[in-house]
Design a protein around this motif. Structure first.
Motif, mmCIF file in Angstrom:
data_model
loop_
_atom_site.group_PDB
_atom_site.id
_atom_site.type_symbol
_atom_site.label_atom_id
_atom_site.label_comp_id
_atom_site.label_asym_id
_atom_site.label_seq_id
_atom_site.Cartn_x
_atom_site.Cartn_y
_atom_site.Cartn_z
ATOM 1 N N PRO A 106 0.815 -1.212 0.000
ATOM 2 C CA PRO A 106 0.000 0.000 0.000
ATOM 3 C C PRO A 106 0.848 1.262 0.000
ATOM 4 C CG PRO A 106 0.056 -0.947 2.193
ATOM 5 C CD PRO A 106 0.781 -1.915 1.290
ATOM 6 N N VAL A 107 0.344 2.279 -0.672
ATOM 7 C CA VAL A 107 1.010 3.583 -0.730
ATOM 8 C C VAL A 107 0.090 4.616 -0.086
ATOM 9 C CG1 VAL A 107 1.866 5.376 -2.301
ATOM 10 C CG2 VAL A 107 2.199 2.961 -2.871
ATOM 11 N N PRO A 108 0.604 5.446 0.828
ATOM 12 C CA PRO A 108 1.990 5.561 1.321
ATOM 13 C C PRO A 108 2.283 4.706 2.548
ATOM 14 C CG PRO A 108 0.710 7.381 2.180
ATOM 15 C CD PRO A 108 -0.245 6.562 1.337
ATOM 16 N N THR A 109 1.295 3.916 3.001
ATOM 17 C CA THR A 109 1.449 3.166 4.249
ATOM 18 C C THR A 109 2.652 2.251 4.233
ATOM 19 O OG1 THR A 109 -0.966 3.171 4.289
ATOM 20 C CG2 THR A 109 0.134 1.801 5.907
ATOM 21 N N GLY A 110 2.891 1.605 3.112
ATOM 22 C CA GLY A 110 3.961 0.616 3.037
ATOM 23 C C GLY A 110 5.233 1.151 2.400
ATOM 24 N N MET A 111 5.492 2.450 2.553
ATOM 25 C CA MET A 111 6.702 3.031 1.967
ATOM 26 C C MET A 111 7.412 3.902 2.993
ATOM 27 S SD MET A 111 5.482 3.974 -1.931
ATOM 28 C CE MET A 111 7.129 3.748 -2.609
ATOM 29 N N VAL A 112 8.708 3.675 3.123
ATOM 30 C CA VAL A 112 9.580 4.541 3.919
ATOM 31 C C VAL A 112 10.487 5.229 2.908
ATOM 32 C CG1 VAL A 112 11.434 4.602 5.627
ATOM 33 C CG2 VAL A 112 9.463 3.079 5.957
ATOM 34 N N ALA A 113 10.192 6.486 2.613
ATOM 35 C CA ALA A 113 10.862 7.133 1.482
ATOM 36 C C ALA A 113 11.344 8.530 1.846
ATOM 37 C CB ALA A 113 9.906 7.212 0.289
ATOM 38 N N LEU A 114 12.611 8.776 1.553
ATOM 39 C CA LEU A 114 13.188 10.109 1.692
ATOM 40 C C LEU A 114 13.174 10.782 0.332
ATOM 41 C CD1 LEU A 114 14.662 12.290 3.340
ATOM 42 C CD2 LEU A 114 16.812 11.126 2.774
ATOM 43 N N SER A 115 12.347 11.804 0.170
ATOM 44 C CA SER A 115 12.305 12.574 -1.073
ATOM 45 C C SER A 115 13.361 13.660 -1.032
ATOM 46 C CB SER A 115 10.918 13.210 -1.233
ATOM 47 O OG SER A 115 10.760 14.268 -0.291
ATOM 48 N N GLY A 116 13.447 14.415 -2.122
ATOM 49 C CA GLY A 116 14.376 15.535 -2.140
ATOM 50 C C GLY A 116 14.022 16.598 -1.132
ATOM 51 N N GLN A 117 12.776 16.569 -0.626
ATOM 52 C CA GLN A 117 12.307 17.599 0.291
ATOM 53 C C GLN A 117 12.021 17.051 1.696
ATOM 54 O OE1 GLN A 117 11.086 17.398 -3.036
ATOM 55 N NE2 GLN A 117 12.760 18.861 -3.337
ATOM 56 N N GLY A 118 12.329 15.799 1.948
ATOM 57 C CA GLY A 118 12.134 15.254 3.280
ATOM 58 C C GLY A 118 11.476 13.894 3.267
ATOM 59 N N TRP A 119 11.275 13.349 4.469
ATOM 60 C CA TRP A 119 10.663 12.032 4.613
ATOM 61 C C TRP A 119 9.155 12.115 4.435
ATOM 62 C CZ3 TRP A 119 13.507 7.739 4.855
ATOM 63 C CH2 TRP A 119 14.831 7.840 5.299
ATOM 64 N N PHE A 120 8.610 11.189 3.636
ATOM 65 C CA PHE A 120 7.157 11.062 3.549
ATOM 66 C C PHE A 120 6.639 10.377 4.814
ATOM 67 C CE2 PHE A 120 8.037 11.281 -1.068
ATOM 68 C CZ PHE A 120 7.127 12.277 -1.416
ATOM 69 N N ARG A 121 5.482 10.820 5.260
ATOM 70 C CA ARG A 121 4.825 10.153 6.379
ATOM 71 C C ARG A 121 4.100 8.903 5.883
ATOM 72 N NH1 ARG A 121 4.199 13.011 11.129
ATOM 73 N NH2 ARG A 121 5.095 15.128 11.068
ATOM 74 N N ARG A 122 3.949 7.950 6.772
ATOM 75 C CA ARG A 122 3.238 6.708 6.453
ATOM 76 C C ARG A 122 1.828 6.800 7.035
ATOM 77 N NH1 ARG A 122 7.051 1.926 8.360
ATOM 78 N NH2 ARG A 122 5.423 0.676 7.347
ATOM 79 N N TRP A 123 0.972 7.463 6.296
ATOM 80 C CA TRP A 123 -0.389 7.633 6.762
ATOM 81 C C TRP A 123 -1.076 6.269 6.847
ATOM 82 C CZ3 TRP A 123 -1.259 12.637 8.068
ATOM 83 C CH2 TRP A 123 -0.417 13.601 7.486
ATOM 84 N N ASP A 124 -2.065 6.157 7.741
ATOM 85 C CA ASP A 124 -2.733 4.869 7.931
ATOM 86 C C ASP A 124 -3.850 4.645 6.922
ATOM 87 O OD1 ASP A 124 -4.578 6.666 8.829
ATOM 88 O OD2 ASP A 124 -4.732 5.870 10.877
ATOM 89 N N ARG A 125 -3.901 5.491 5.900
ATOM 90 C CA ARG A 125 -4.892 5.331 4.834
ATOM 91 C C ARG A 125 -4.165 5.125 3.516
ATOM 92 N NH1 ARG A 125 -7.964 10.800 5.818
ATOM 93 N NH2 ARG A 125 -5.938 11.267 6.789
ATOM 94 N N GLU A 126 -4.623 4.148 2.763
ATOM 95 C CA GLU A 126 -4.008 3.829 1.473
ATOM 96 C C GLU A 126 -4.561 4.749 0.383
ATOM 97 O OE1 GLU A 126 -4.579 0.254 -1.726
ATOM 98 O OE2 GLU A 126 -4.037 -0.351 0.316
ATOM 99 N N THR A 127 -3.678 5.283 -0.438
ATOM 100 C CA THR A 127 -4.112 6.037 -1.615
ATOM 101 C C THR A 127 -4.038 5.168 -2.869
ATOM 102 O OG1 THR A 127 -1.883 6.906 -2.059
ATOM 103 C CG2 THR A 127 -3.291 8.195 -0.588
ATOM 104 N N HIS A 128 -2.937 4.462 -3.017
ATOM 105 C CA HIS A 128 -2.734 3.590 -4.167
ATOM 106 C C HIS A 128 -1.897 2.404 -3.713
ATOM 107 C CE1 HIS A 128 -4.583 6.588 -6.694
ATOM 108 N NE2 HIS A 128 -3.785 7.491 -6.171
ATOM 109 N N PHE A 129 -1.337 1.651 -4.648
ATOM 110 C CA PHE A 129 -0.521 0.504 -4.283
ATOM 111 C C PHE A 129 0.462 0.213 -5.395
ATOM 112 C CE2 PHE A 129 -4.105 -1.248 -6.614
ATOM 113 C CZ PHE A 129 -3.529 -2.199 -7.430
ATOM 114 N N VAL A 130 1.439 -0.621 -5.070
ATOM 115 C CA VAL A 130 2.362 -1.141 -6.078
ATOM 116 C C VAL A 130 2.412 -2.649 -5.924
ATOM 117 C CG1 VAL A 130 3.779 0.946 -6.202
ATOM 118 C CG2 VAL A 130 4.405 -0.883 -4.621
ATOM 119 N N ILE A 131 2.695 -3.336 -7.014
ATOM 120 C CA ILE A 131 2.957 -4.773 -6.996
ATOM 121 C C ILE A 131 4.469 -4.951 -6.948
ATOM 122 C CG2 ILE A 131 2.744 -6.944 -8.251
ATOM 123 C CD1 ILE A 131 0.087 -5.920 -7.191
ATOM 124 N N GLY A 132 4.939 -5.612 -5.905
ATOM 125 C CA GLY A 132 6.372 -5.817 -5.732
ATOM 126 C C GLY A 132 6.748 -7.281 -5.904
#
Length: 480
Positions: A100-126
């Motif tokens: 799930p995105v952003p729940t299942g992502m720990v990501a540092l962008s060029g502008q800072g760390w994304f928060r892992r909200w408890d609501r899914e917006t989209h997803f990726v197949i890994g």
């Protein structure tokens, strides 16, 4: 195979039914999706492939980039599902992860760390690229109406500048022949010779653009810690406007208890194939979290390096006298910097366009190929602008320099990302676009503009948002 429809059959001069054949050049992901798209619009789809395709999830010679991390965004997964109902469940049953995105992502962008909200917006197949391709290939071939001609090299097209009538091939035995076709799709990937094929028929060349960062990929596979099911994707991204070579690293959980770890570097900042430097490279990034995590993991492979990763786009939709019954899709149409994970999704969406229009009008409809090519270009636009709009700022890039539009767009995107680090609403709007479910123009909606002006609703994070359980997993002694 379904009963022939009016778009599948036609009477000849004597009133006899004539079977229709489509030929797809290339048996990779894009080619198989195209074959699935054309099934039902013709009686027979013949996929012509230079390699010999494996009968299970294994590497193949013509896809060296398969060793690196691949993500299929939800926009691409949904397009694939529309083409091949049940494909998502088959991927998951084979071991792929739905992240799930952003729940299942720990990501540092060029502008800072994304928060892992408890609501899914989209997803990726890994999963590994081998698994993803194998499941698609099996489902397409099991459905009937599609066959593969393996070990066969395409040498050109038959027909004229106004209409393609087939492909000229050479088999493994050296014998040459022509395969007649009512429709031809070129989907042979980054090494496509479509421009040469078209030139041989007298078709005017299409405009092209290439943006070369000198990007190098280095990947190693590790054994995941015991009990790590549900572990997030971990990524440290480069800052394109930081004035330094772009360097990044990511951990992608895949099937069979493995993690694929992929590092990238632009010109003057490339990773090496040296196993001794793999962890050190990750520790030298803007944050050392990836290096810290893999320091305790057991490597299962050596380091695989790839270098053919530049952005290339061929504007076939701009060719005024485009030949009938011929389209180009996948990396043969537009190949992206793989770090954004958009190539497979764009291929799936392009194949969905082909299916919709071929079934609605029939493969012999006048100007169908040109209409399909133009419609696919719209699917390419968002991914292309997202990639090149960032990549053009890296030092040493070849193929262009930022213009005024690039600078304005980059500043706005930076503001959106900054806001997204502390605003769920903005994360939703941004991932609508990055998942390729809405066009880039959606970011200019009044609500999004107002959100960007207001800025983030929460303060920036000071470190990677790993949970206590995840930290315990990656800090546990080796072998536990």
């Amino acid at each position: 195979m379904p009963e022939p429809t009016t778009s599948q059959v036609r009477p000849d001069a004597h009133g006899r039914t004539v079977r229709r054949r489509a030929v797809v050049i290339g048996g990779g992901l894009a080619g198989m999706l195209a074959a699935g798209a054309l099934r039902g619009a013709v009686d027979e789809v013949l996929v012509v492939e230079n390699d010999h395709l494996p009968d299970r999830p294994l590497p193949r010679r013509g896809l060296p980039q398969a060793r690196h991390a691949h993500m299929l965004w939800s926009g691409g997964a949904r397009a694939a599902e529309a083409l091949l109902p049940g494909i998502t469940d088959r991927w998951l049953a084979a071991g792929a992860n739905r992240i799930p995105v952003p729940t299942g992502m720990v990501a540092l962008s060029g502008q800072g760390w994304f928060r892992r909200w408890d609501r899914e917006t989209h997803f990726v197949i890994g999963c590994s690229r081998d698994l993803l391709d194998s499941v698609v290939r099996d489902l397409v071939l099991a459905g009937g109406g599609v066959a593969v001609l393996q070990g066969t090299r395409v040498e050109g097209l038959s027909g004229s500048a106004s209409r393609v009538t087939g492909v000229r091939v050479r088999g493994a035995d050296g014998r040459r022949r022509t395969l007649d076709a009512d429709f031809v799709v070129e989907a042979s990937g980054r090494g496509s010779r479509a421009p040469r094929y078209l030139a041989d028929l007298g078709v005017r060349p299409a405009p092209e653009r290439a943006l070369d960062l000198g990007l190098v990929y280095a990947t190693r596979v590790f054994r995941a810690p015991a009990g790590s099911a549900g572990f997030p994707i971990v990524s440290v991204h480069a800052d394109p406007r930081g004035g330094r070579p772009g360097q990044s690293a990511s951990i992608l959980p895949v099937e069979d208890g493995r993690w694929i770890v992929t590092q990238t570097g632009t010109r003057e900042g490339e990773p090496t194939g040296d196993a001794e430097d793999f962890e050190a490279f990750a520790r030298r990034l803007r944050h050392p979290v990836v290096g810290e995590i893999i320091s305790r993991l057991e490597p299962l492979t050596g380091v695989t390096v790839s270098r053919s990763t530049h952005n290339t786009r061929r504007y076939f939709e701009r060719v005024r006298a485009w030949p009938e019954r011929f389209v180009v899709l996948g990396d043969a149409l537009a190949a992206f910097n793989p770090v954004y994970g958009h190539g497979m999704s764009v291929a799936a969406q392009s194949a969905a366009v082909l299916r919709e229009k071929a079934r609605a009008r029939g493969v012999d409809a006048p100007h169908l190929a040109r209409q399909v090519q133009r419609a696919m270009a719209k699917r390419v636009d968002a991914a292309w602008d997202l990639a090149t709009g960032q990549d053009i700022f890296y030092p040493g890039v070849r193929g262009g320099s930022p213009n005024r539009r690039d600078r304005i767009l980059a500043c706005y995107v930076n503001r959106l990302v900054t806001t997204s680090c502390g605003s769920f609403a903005m994360v939703k709007d941004l991932t609508d676009v990055t998942s390729l479910q809405t066009p880039l123009a959606a970011l200019a909606r009044p609500r999004v503009l107002l959100g960007a002006v207001r800025g983030p609703r929460r303060p920036p994070l000071t470190g990677p948002p790993l949970t206590a359980r995840e930290l315990a997993l990656v800090h546990a002694p080796t072998g536990t």
